[in-house]
Design a protein around this motif. Sequence first.
Motif, PDB file in Angstrom:
ATOM      1  N   PHE A 228       1.026  -0.590  -0.042  1.00 53.58           N
ATOM      2  CA  PHE A 228      -0.151   0.189   0.097  1.00 53.58           C
ATOM      3  C   PHE A 228       0.444   1.903   0.000  1.00 53.58           C
ATOM      4  CE2 PHE A 228      -2.857  -3.387   1.810  1.00 53.58           C
ATOM      5  CZ  PHE A 228      -3.461  -3.478   0.897  1.00 53.58           C
ATOM      6  N   ASP A 229       1.973   1.375  -0.150  1.00 54.56           N
ATOM      7  CA  ASP A 229       2.975   2.139   0.252  1.00 54.56           C
ATOM      8  C   ASP A 229       2.385   2.917  -1.678  1.00 54.56           C
ATOM      9  OD1 ASP A 229       4.364   1.715   2.020  1.00 54.56           O
ATOM     10  OD2 ASP A 229       6.407   1.313   1.065  1.00 54.56           O
ATOM     11  N   PHE A 230       2.777   4.183  -1.794  1.00 52.05           N
ATOM     12  CA  PHE A 230       1.972   4.989  -2.533  1.00 52.05           C
ATOM     13  C   PHE A 230       2.345   5.673  -3.606  1.00 52.05           C
ATOM     14  CE2 PHE A 230       1.396   7.855   0.850  1.00 52.05           C
ATOM     15  CZ  PHE A 230       1.197   8.635   0.336  1.00 52.05           C
ATOM     16  N   ALA A 231       2.715   6.656  -4.895  1.00 51.43           N
ATOM     17  CA  ALA A 231       3.758   7.222  -5.552  1.00 51.43           C
ATOM     18  C   ALA A 231       3.577   8.261  -5.381  1.00 51.43           C
ATOM     19  CB  ALA A 231       3.142   6.551  -6.885  1.00 51.43           C
ATOM     20  N   LEU A 232       5.314   8.878  -4.954  1.00 48.35           N
ATOM     21  CA  LEU A 232       5.091  10.423  -4.592  1.00 48.35           C
ATOM     22  C   LEU A 232       5.206  10.419  -6.588  1.00 48.35           C
ATOM     23  CD1 LEU A 232       6.807  10.353  -1.437  1.00 48.35           C
ATOM     24  CD2 LEU A 232       5.033  11.718  -2.304  1.00 48.35           C
ATOM     25  N   TRP A 233       6.339  10.249  -7.031  1.00 47.60           N
ATOM     26  CA  TRP A 233       7.176  10.375  -8.431  1.00 47.60           C
ATOM     27  C   TRP A 233       7.107   9.122  -9.077  1.00 47.60           C
ATOM     28  CZ3 TRP A 233       7.646  15.300 -10.245  1.00 47.60           C
ATOM     29  CH2 TRP A 233       8.696  14.801 -11.624  1.00 47.60           C
ATOM     30  N   LYS A 234       6.736   9.389 -10.463  1.00 48.86           N
ATOM     31  CA  LYS A 234       6.770   8.054 -11.214  1.00 48.86           C
ATOM     32  C   LYS A 234       7.810   8.586 -12.240  1.00 48.86           C
ATOM     33  CE  LYS A 234       1.408   7.565 -10.934  1.00 48.86           C
ATOM     34  NZ  LYS A 234       0.288   7.601 -11.202  1.00 48.86           N
ATOM     35  N   SER A 235       8.086   7.503 -12.402  1.00 51.51           N
ATOM     36  CA  SER A 235       9.148   7.382 -13.628  1.00 51.51           C
ATOM     37  C   SER A 235       8.620   7.120 -15.061  1.00 51.51           C
ATOM     38  CB  SER A 235      10.467   6.374 -13.680  1.00 51.51           C
ATOM     39  OG  SER A 235       9.841   5.013 -13.712  1.00 51.51           O
ATOM     40  N   ALA A 236       9.293   7.889 -15.647  1.00 50.99           N
ATOM     41  CA  ALA A 236       8.581   7.960 -16.764  1.00 50.99           C
ATOM     42  C   ALA A 236       8.993   6.716 -18.164  1.00 50.99           C
ATOM     43  CB  ALA A 236       9.412   9.395 -17.689  1.00 50.99           C
ATOM     44  N   LYS A 237       8.012   7.098 -18.506  1.00 50.52           N
ATOM     45  CA  LYS A 237       7.522   5.986 -19.442  1.00 50.52           C
ATOM     46  C   LYS A 237       7.705   7.058 -21.175  1.00 50.52           C
ATOM     47  CE  LYS A 237       4.303   3.019 -17.298  1.00 50.52           C
ATOM     48  NZ  LYS A 237       3.521   3.386 -17.174  1.00 50.52           N
ATOM     49  N   GLU A 238       8.059   5.833 -22.063  1.00 47.28           N
ATOM     50  CA  GLU A 238       7.897   6.121 -23.875  1.00 47.28           C
ATOM     51  C   GLU A 238       6.844   6.638 -23.764  1.00 47.28           C
ATOM     52  OE1 GLU A 238      10.873   5.171 -25.255  1.00 47.28           O
ATOM     53  OE2 GLU A 238      10.074   6.561 -26.376  1.00 47.28           O
ATOM     54  N   GLY A 239       7.476   8.568 -24.581  1.00 43.28           N
ATOM     55  CA  GLY A 239       5.869   9.088 -24.788  1.00 43.28           C
ATOM     56  C   GLY A 239       5.171   9.282 -23.552  1.00 43.28           C
ATOM     57  N   GLU A 240       5.891   9.601 -22.985  1.00 43.21           N
ATOM     58  CA  GLU A 240       4.634  10.808 -21.594  1.00 43.21           C
ATOM     59  C   GLU A 240       6.036  11.801 -21.061  1.00 43.21           C
ATOM     60  OE1 GLU A 240       3.166   7.271 -18.906  1.00 43.21           O
ATOM     61  OE2 GLU A 240       4.696   8.133 -18.101  1.00 43.21           O
ATOM     62  N   PRO A 241       4.659  12.453 -20.987  1.00 42.66           N
ATOM     63  CA  PRO A 241       5.048  13.711 -20.652  1.00 42.66           C
ATOM     64  C   PRO A 241       6.591  13.666 -19.047  1.00 42.66           C
ATOM     65  CG  PRO A 241       3.235  14.276 -19.854  1.00 42.66           C
ATOM     66  CD  PRO A 241       3.200  12.999 -20.294  1.00 42.66           C
ATOM     67  N   PHE A 242       7.438  14.699 -18.973  1.00 40.44           N
ATOM     68  CA  PHE A 242       8.413  14.289 -17.434  1.00 40.44           C
ATOM     69  C   PHE A 242       9.043  15.396 -17.344  1.00 40.44           C
ATOM     70  CE2 PHE A 242      10.746  13.639 -21.550  1.00 40.44           C
ATOM     71  CZ  PHE A 242      11.946  14.510 -21.228  1.00 40.44           C
ATOM     72  N   TRP A 243       9.296  15.092 -15.985  1.00 37.73           N
ATOM     73  CA  TRP A 243      10.014  16.770 -15.463  1.00 37.73           C
ATOM     74  C   TRP A 243      11.808  16.160 -15.038  1.00 37.73           C
ATOM     75  CZ3 TRP A 243       5.227  16.611 -15.530  1.00 37.73           C
ATOM     76  CH2 TRP A 243       4.539  17.556 -16.556  1.00 37.73           C
ATOM     77  N   GLU A 244      12.621  16.931 -15.449  1.00 39.81           N
ATOM     78  CA  GLU A 244      13.687  15.851 -14.127  1.00 39.81           C
ATOM     79  C   GLU A 244      13.554  16.021 -13.295  1.00 39.81           C
ATOM     80  OE1 GLU A 244      17.114  18.569 -15.652  1.00 39.81           O
ATOM     81  OE2 GLU A 244      16.558  17.677 -17.554  1.00 39.81           O
ATOM     82  N   SER A 245      14.176  14.906 -12.529  1.00 37.82           N
ATOM     83  CA  SER A 245      14.698  14.939 -10.837  1.00 37.82           C
ATOM     84  C   SER A 245      16.077  14.541 -10.770  1.00 37.82           C
ATOM     85  CB  SER A 245      13.121  14.205 -10.548  1.00 37.82           C
ATOM     86  OG  SER A 245      13.487  12.684 -10.655  1.00 37.82           O
ATOM     87  N   PRO A 246      15.885  14.258  -9.085  1.00 38.05           N
ATOM     88  CA  PRO A 246      16.871  13.508  -9.163  1.00 38.05           C
ATOM     89  C   PRO A 246      17.310  12.248  -9.299  1.00 38.05           C
ATOM     90  CG  PRO A 246      16.520  15.036  -7.084  1.00 38.05           C
ATOM     91  CD  PRO A 246      16.158  15.733  -7.765  1.00 38.05           C
ATOM     92  N   TRP A 247      15.994  11.777  -9.028  1.00 37.20           N
ATOM     93  CA  TRP A 247      15.662  10.032  -9.740  1.00 37.20           C
ATOM     94  C   TRP A 247      15.189   9.791 -10.976  1.00 37.20           C
ATOM     95  CZ3 TRP A 247      12.501  13.888  -6.885  1.00 37.20           C
ATOM     96  CH2 TRP A 247      12.776  13.773  -5.563  1.00 37.20           C
ATOM     97  N   GLY A 248      15.783  10.622 -11.449  1.00 40.28           N
ATOM     98  CA  GLY A 248      15.477  10.511 -13.438  1.00 40.28           C
ATOM     99  C   GLY A 248      14.409  10.932 -13.193  1.00 40.28           C
ATOM    100  N   ASN A 249      13.863  11.039 -15.206  1.00 40.99           N
ATOM    101  CA  ASN A 249      13.503  12.525 -15.570  1.00 40.99           C
ATOM    102  C   ASN A 249      11.588  10.818 -15.020  1.00 40.99           C
ATOM    103  OD1 ASN A 249      14.791  13.478 -17.120  1.00 40.99           O
ATOM    104  ND2 ASN A 249      14.451  12.647 -18.673  1.00 40.99           N
TER     105      ASN A 249
END
Length: 462
Positions: free
Chosen positions: A177-198
């Motif tokens: 039940f841990d929930f996502a704070l940040w989701k890694s970008a998949k192909e073709g998705e909008p993304f932002w740079e972050s310390p954990w990758g796009n």
Amino acid sequence: MIKISNTLTRKKETFVPLINGHVSMYVCGPTVYDFFHIGNARTFITFDMVRKYLEFSGYKVTYVMNITDVDDKIIERANKEGISTKEVAEKYTEEFFRDVEALKIKKATFYPKATEHIEEMLELVQALEQKGIAYNSDGDVFFDISKDKNYGKLSGKKLENLQASERSEQGDKKNNFDFALWKSAKEGEPFWESPWGNGRPGWHLECSVMSSKYLGETFDIHGGGIDLTFPHHENEIAQSECSTGKPFVKYWMHAEFLNINDEKMSKSLGNFFTAREVLKKYPAEAIRMLFLQKHYKSPINYEVVFIEEAKNSVEKITNAYRRGLERAGVLKGGEFAYRNRIEDFKIGMDDDFNTAIGISIVFNSAKEINLLLEKDFLSEEDLDELNGELRFLEAADSILGILLPKSETGDKFNALMSVVLKLRSSLRDKKDWESSDLLRKELENIGIRINDTSQGTKWDLK
RNA sequence: GGCAACGUACCCAAGCGGUAAGGGAGAGCUCUGCAAAAGCUUCAUGCAUCAGUUCGAAUCUGAUCGUUGCCUCCA
């Protein structure tokens, strides 16, 4: 003294804002991937009423509603239509505002957008990571709910009783039940740079971040539909309180559903009408009447007969108001009658925004007006009372929004109508009932209603 | 399975321990050439069922039946 049912404590509590005379209020807004449906409209109208009543009660209200403009559904829609997520979000944000205005919902103080607060979201995730509450798993950052001993306090859920979801988010999580704070970008998705990758923010993050930015780390009222209680609001609390160490929200309010055939109306079930569609057939006032006639914490079943009924109610009240105005002229005085009605109205509304009672007082007032209008001569006292009742209706309407607007017909049209009615009068004088009835029927067919009253013939647009 | 909410007249719906608000429909009446609008009168000894607490219960407690929601994206 206003009382509010607080989901957090499961009690009705006396409302005391953090800052005297000022209310900070946040309500979960739309994800802009489509028109919103009439069930969403119930939530928006509910909190519009709450906000207006607080203002009526003398509070200065800062009202924040978020616009979720990055999310799976927006991406899905963009891919389907072959346009960018930005274009989808912009289009439906615009449509959202059109419907909001059409529903007579007062604009929020701020409408922050998720994509414009990525910086602050990253800061929050980093803060949680530093505290050892969030962990990185291959570019996804999750919230470790085992670190939050208060998790579940809003929804009353206990971890051991939660059912493992079949569709739980992918990724390596410590706890299901841990929930996502940040989701890694998949192909073709909008993304932002972050310390954990796009990547892009998780759903719950924006509300924690934007509410504290515009309202402070602790604020008064957080509202939303009842289905958001878990997990959305639960997770907002977890994120915010773990990072600030302060209570997040004082009063949690949840609006019940609009059902169809006694089942929840939802996009995924496909059993919905958009607000746009309903507005084509019925005035906003009828929609507001339908919703506000019942307490916001009770489910409402949406049926055509009910909205028809609400439309008739709204016409009835508006008629009394208009006719009263015509007779009263300029509104003045009426202190006694006004006070009496407002007092009754407040008794209902102070009690957890009981609009069902508020509207019953409106009906009482309309009835009193009609009763006064039955008289051929109005005494000084009668006129004063009439004024008071009319002033009450205006006050109540400023919160409920149920009086129909005056149809604008223009001088030429009015002049034409007076010619038509003169003609019909002369037919009636000659007792040519057939022609005068035909005229009435034809006018009715094009939406003009004729009433022969003791004070002459009146007309009205349907 | 866990956690909630709800069940009031023909329909919608308030009520939160002191004897069933309000709206619609129906019936009768007033006004009216008719229609419409409006007004008046009428419409639950009873609040899912059964026990219990109390001077007093739709309201509190327990059980039973029924409906819905959340536990998964959702307003």
